[in-house]
Design an enzyme around this catalytic site. Sequence first.
Site, short mmCIF file in Angstrom:
data_model
loop_
_atom_site.label_atom_id
_atom_site.label_comp_id
_atom_site.label_asym_id
_atom_site.label_seq_id
_atom_site.Cartn_x
_atom_site.Cartn_y
_atom_site.Cartn_z
N HIS A 148 -50.04 -35.03 14.31
CA HIS A 148 -50.29 -33.84 15.52
C HIS A 148 -49.04 -33.63 16.35
O HIS A 148 -48.74 -32.46 16.44
CB HIS A 148 -51.70 -34.06 16.05
N GLU A 149 -48.70 -34.79 16.73
CA GLU A 149 -47.53 -34.65 17.75
C GLU A 149 -46.11 -34.35 16.89
O GLU A 149 -45.39 -33.59 17.46
CB GLU A 149 -47.33 -35.90 18.19
N HIS A 152 -46.09 -30.61 16.42
CA HIS A 152 -45.77 -30.00 17.51
C HIS A 152 -44.38 -29.67 17.77
O HIS A 152 -43.77 -28.62 18.00
CB HIS A 152 -46.25 -30.60 18.86
N GLU A 229 -52.68 -25.96 19.70
CA GLU A 229 -53.32 -26.98 19.42
C GLU A 229 -53.92 -27.15 17.99
O GLU A 229 -53.97 -28.02 17.31
CB GLU A 229 -54.46 -27.48 20.45
#
Length: 300
Positions: A148-149, A152, A229
Site C-alpha cells: 500500500h505504501e 502511494h 487511499e
Amino acid sequence: MPRISFYDQINRNKRNSMLLIFPITAIVLCLLFAIGYIFAPDFVVLILIFGIIWMAVQAIVSYRYGDQAVLSVMRAKPADPVKHIYLINTVEGLSLAAGIPAPKVYIIENEEINAFAVGRDPQHAAVGVTTGALESLNRIELEGVVAHEISHIRNYDVRFMTMIAVFVGFAAILSYLLLRGAFFAGGSRRQGERGGGLAAILILAGLILAVVAPIATRLVQAMISRRREFLADASAVELTRYPEGLASALEKIMKKNAGKMEVTEAISHLFFTDPKRSPLDDLFATHPPLSERIRVLRQM
C-alpha cells in the site's frame, strides 16, 4: 457479492481524485479575486498573479523539504539491516515489482499498527513502519501494508496531496485576510459607492466565501485523500495479487488501534490508517472507514 477488477478500481479513483482538484482551485481564485475587488480594484490582475506565485513557492518548499520534516517530527529511525532484514527485503521486492527504486526504510517506536510513505518522487522516498505493525502483523499482512505504501510512492500521492494541502492552507490564509480586512470597511464602502448594487452583492458574496472556504476546502481535501487511499489499496492488490493480506491487516487494526498516535492533522493523511481519531472524523477524516476498505478489498 459482485467481483470488481483492481484495474477498474485504480482508474476510477485516479479520475475522481483529479476531478476534485477543480473545486479547491476555483475557491482559491475566487478568494483572490474578492480580495482584489474589495480592497484594490485597480490591481485585481496583479493580486491574482502574485497569489498564484506565492502559492507555487510554498508548494516548492514543501515539495523539497517536507519529507525530512515529517521524519523528524515522527522521530523515525533508519531500519536496522540485521534486525529488520525481512522488512527491508519486503520493501525492496515490492519496489522491484512496482518498477521504482527501493525507498529508504524507517521504524517508528509506537505500539499501534501503522505505516507511512513520504517523498517528492520515487527517487527521493521513504517508507516508515511502526514497531506495533512489525510485532502484530504476519508476513502476508505486513506485505500488504508495505505494498500500500509503495503504491502511494509509485502513484505520486505524496506530491499530489502536498499540492492539495498548500491549496487548502492558502485558502485559509486568504479567508482570514478577507475577514480581517472587512473590519476596515473603507475600501468596501468606496467600492460600493462606485459600483452600486452589483458591487455590494459582490462584496457580500466575497465575505460569505471567506467564511465558507476553509470548511469547503478541508472537506474536498478529505474526499481526495480518501480516494487516494482506495487507489493505494487497489494498487497494493495489483502488486501482491492477494487482497486478503491487506484486508486481514485492516481487521487487526480495527481490533487493536486506539487512534492515539501523537500526529498532527497536517501529516495524518500520510499514514496507512488514521493515526489520531477525533469527533469530526465523519466530516474531515483523511481515510475511508476501515470496514469499507475491507469490503472493497474482498470484492477484488
